[in-house]
Design a protein around this motif. Structure first.
Motif, PDB file in Angstrom:
ATOM      1  N   ASP A 135      -0.240  -7.768  -8.891  1.00 19.70           N
ATOM      2  CA  ASP A 135      -1.117  -7.679 -10.071  1.00 19.70           C
ATOM      3  C   ASP A 135      -0.705  -6.511 -10.968  1.00 19.70           C
ATOM      4  O   ASP A 135      -0.652  -6.641 -12.198  1.00 19.70           O
ATOM      5  CB  ASP A 135      -2.575  -7.499  -9.633  1.00 19.70           C
ATOM      6  CG  ASP A 135      -3.132  -8.762  -8.988  1.00 19.70           C
ATOM      7  OD1 ASP A 135      -2.572  -9.847  -9.234  1.00 19.70           O
ATOM      8  OD2 ASP A 135      -4.118  -8.659  -8.226  1.00 19.70           O
ATOM      9  N   ARG A 136      -0.405  -5.368 -10.349  1.00 19.39           N
ATOM     10  CA  ARG A 136       0.015  -4.211 -11.133  1.00 19.39           C
ATOM     11  C   ARG A 136       1.381  -4.453 -11.780  1.00 19.39           C
ATOM     12  O   ARG A 136       1.611  -4.064 -12.926  1.00 19.39           O
ATOM     13  CB  ARG A 136       0.069  -2.974 -10.230  1.00 19.39           C
ATOM     14  CG  ARG A 136       0.326  -1.687 -11.008  1.00 19.39           C
ATOM     15  CD  ARG A 136       0.519  -0.501 -10.094  1.00 19.39           C
ATOM     16  NE  ARG A 136       0.743   0.717 -10.871  1.00 19.39           N
ATOM     17  CZ  ARG A 136       1.276   1.829 -10.389  1.00 19.39           C
ATOM     18  NH1 ARG A 136       1.623   1.882  -9.109  1.00 19.39           N
ATOM     19  NH2 ARG A 136       1.447   2.876 -11.151  1.00 19.39           N
ATOM     20  N   PRO A 196      -2.517  -6.986  -4.810  1.00 16.27           N
ATOM     21  CA  PRO A 196      -2.715  -5.881  -5.768  1.00 16.27           C
ATOM     22  C   PRO A 196      -1.391  -5.336  -6.327  1.00 16.27           C
ATOM     23  O   PRO A 196      -1.329  -4.974  -7.509  1.00 16.27           O
ATOM     24  CB  PRO A 196      -3.451  -4.819  -4.936  1.00 16.27           C
ATOM     25  CG  PRO A 196      -4.091  -5.584  -3.819  1.00 16.27           C
ATOM     26  CD  PRO A 196      -3.179  -6.719  -3.522  1.00 16.27           C
ATOM     27  N   GLN A 197      -0.344  -5.280  -5.489  1.00 19.19           N
ATOM     28  CA  GLN A 197       0.955  -4.780  -5.964  1.00 19.19           C
ATOM     29  C   GLN A 197       1.512  -5.703  -7.049  1.00 19.19           C
ATOM     30  O   GLN A 197       2.014  -5.232  -8.084  1.00 19.19           O
ATOM     31  CB  GLN A 197       1.936  -4.692  -4.785  1.00 19.19           C
ATOM     32  CG  GLN A 197       3.346  -4.257  -5.148  1.00 19.19           C
ATOM     33  CD  GLN A 197       3.490  -2.756  -5.282  1.00 19.19           C
ATOM     34  OE1 GLN A 197       2.491  -2.036  -5.409  1.00 19.19           O
ATOM     35  NE2 GLN A 197       4.725  -2.269  -5.246  1.00 19.19           N
ATOM     36  N   MET A 257       2.104  -4.340 -15.773  1.00 19.34           N
ATOM     37  CA  MET A 257       3.021  -3.326 -16.305  1.00 19.34           C
ATOM     38  C   MET A 257       4.381  -3.882 -16.695  1.00 19.34           C
ATOM     39  O   MET A 257       5.243  -3.126 -17.170  1.00 19.34           O
ATOM     40  CB  MET A 257       3.224  -2.206 -15.273  1.00 19.34           C
ATOM     41  CG  MET A 257       1.981  -1.409 -14.947  1.00 19.34           C
ATOM     42  SD  MET A 257       2.353  -0.027 -13.844  1.00 19.34           S
ATOM     43  CE  MET A 257       3.468   0.946 -14.851  1.00 19.34           C
ATOM     44  N   LEU A 261       7.741  -2.193  -7.995  1.00 17.92           N
ATOM     45  CA  LEU A 261       7.074  -3.061  -8.963  1.00 17.92           C
ATOM     46  C   LEU A 261       8.040  -4.082  -9.545  1.00 17.92           C
ATOM     47  O   LEU A 261       7.704  -5.275  -9.681  1.00 17.92           O
ATOM     48  CB  LEU A 261       6.455  -2.214 -10.086  1.00 17.92           C
ATOM     49  CG  LEU A 261       5.252  -1.340  -9.709  1.00 17.92           C
ATOM     50  CD1 LEU A 261       4.817  -0.502 -10.906  1.00 17.92           C
ATOM     51  CD2 LEU A 261       4.100  -2.202  -9.210  1.00 17.92           C
TER      52      LEU A 261
END
Length: 440
Positions: A405-406, A402-403, A410, A380
């Motif tokens: 976005d996370r 998606p990776q 976070m 991340l």
């Protein structure tokens, strides 16, 4: 009143009487700090006392021979030195003073106290070059080492007996991170070698760490940058010999050396003074070999059951990770922590670059779920840093990755996890539990 002299009398009883005639040589030449002495045959590594009148004297260390003369390097300035000064051998050649007398004290490269707490009377000695052991005499790293720093405990877990480098440019926070580790680490004995650093940093470190609860288990060997190069190397050897002495007693030792680059600089000065050609960016081969020999002396001992966990700072000149000292240290160490100037400028301390940092023994000492959480955390952080400019410019559209976005969602919690106040200690178990909770 007589009890004040008990330690001196005990040392006098144990010391053998030397009745051999005292030999001496004379100074024949002086080039900078390099002396040529005639008429004196002593081994390399021996200390000699150079008398230059009025009851004054200087210490010198034998570093080689040339054309029938002994070559020695002064451990101080050449002021008041004159031709024909007498040179006498002193002490035991190749041996350094060690022992429990150094615990709770701060000394220089010669083992003399600098803390104003009175003289020292060490009764034991240890070879300056260490006691060489076979490769199979080193037991593997199997237990985790608690540093008290959450980011290091969770993402790059250290092991007992591991050798780790903290690599960064100047002013990024290497010494601050060392302070945090020295304050929060779990070890029976802590040996700190402050080699080639500023005198102000030495006094600040002694004031912070020699007044707390860990004073009785801590020894500080300090040789500031204005001292002779061979004295700086001697200080690094004294710190490592001290750690080896306690490891031989079965102790779990933490050896902190700040910095390995200053040791290489001292080796470079000596090598160039002896006429050795500079190979890698001006570093002679002997200078880089010096740091390799120091690092290899740390580790676990299968014979005594003791261990030396070595943490070394490495100064990256110009923030270059391709610096010869950085490259040599990275190849011989069991892991490296890279500090980023960009992260430090954003106000993140410690400024650990998780993507570039690595612990080579982490897979052997941690659980599978811990490793998976650390890999997910690392992925991340790497995804966000790789696309940070696009995110800040608004060029990235949500949903494309998606990776990422996370990682964006976070990011504040990831930064909060990596940051830690200087006086705050986070134990290993708490660090891992917080990582698992963060990664879900």
């Amino acid at each position: 009143m007589l009890k004040l002299f008990d330690s001196l009398l005990a040392d006098a009883v144990r010391s053998p009487i030397d009745l051999t005639p005292r030999r001496y040589g004379t100074v024949a030449a002086c080039d900078g700090g390099l002396l040529e002495v005639s008429g004196l045959s002593v081994p390399v590594g021996a200390l000699c006392r150079v008398s230059h009148g009025n009851g004054r004297s200087l210490l010198a260390e034998v570093i080689g021979f040339r054309n029938g003369r002994t070559m020695a390097m002064l451990l101080g300035d050449t002021v008041m030195l004159r031709p024909g000064s007498r040179v006498r051998p002193e002490g035991q050649p190749g041996m350094l003073p060690v022992g429990e007398a150094f615990l709770g004290r701060a000394v220089d490269g010669e083992g003399r106290p600098i803390d104003g707490l009175g003289p020292l009377h060490p009764r034991d000695v240890w070879p300056a070059g260490g006691v060489r052991a076979g490769a199979l005499d080193r037991s593997p790293v199997r237990k985790p080492f608690d540093t008290g720093v959450r980011a290091l405990n969770a993402i790059t877990t250290f092991g007992v007996g591991q050798r780790i480098g903290i690599m960064a440019g100047s002013g990024v926070g290497k010494s601050v991170l060392l302070d945090m580790i020295a304050h929060g680490a779990s070890a029976e004995i802590i040996i700190v070698g402050l080699i080639g650093e500023r005198a102000r940093e030495v006094s600040d470190f002694v004031e912070r760490h020699m007044n707390g609860t860990k004073r009785a288990q801590t020894a500080v060997i300090a040789v500031p940058a204005d001292h002779a190069p061979n004295l700086r190397i001697r200080g690094a050897m004294l710190a490592t010999s001290m750690a080896e002495y306690f490891r031989a007693q079965g102790k779990r030792v933490l050896l902190i050396m700040d910095s390995l680059t200053r040791v290489a600089h001292a080796g470079r000065e000596i090598g160039l003074l002896l006429g050795e050609p500079g190979a890698a960016r001006g570093y002679p081969p002997s200078a880089l070999a010096t740091i390799t020999k120091l690092v290899e002396r740390a580790g676990n001992s299968a014979q005594s059951g003791g261990s030396i966990t070595g943490i070394y700072t490495v100064l990256a000149d110009g923030d270059s990770q391709d610096d010869p000292v950085v490259d040599t240290a990275r190849s011989i160490l069991d892991g490296h922590i890279v500090l980023s100037r960009d992260l430090a400028q954003r106000g993140q301390y410690p400024a650990v670059d998780i993507a570039a940092s690595l612990s080579r023994v982490m897979t052997d000492i941690t659980a599978k779920d811990h490793q998976q959480a650390a890999r997910a955390f690392r992925a991340l952080v790497a995804a966000y840093e790789a696309n940070r400019d696009l995110v800040l410019m608004g060029a990235y559209r949500s949903g494309a990755d998606p990776q990422l976005d996370r990682a964006i969602a976070m990011h504040p919690r990831l930064v909060e996890f990596l940051a830690q106040e200087g006086g705050h200690i986070v134990p290993l178990a708490d660090s891992v539990a917080q990582l698992r909770a963060l990664m879900g």
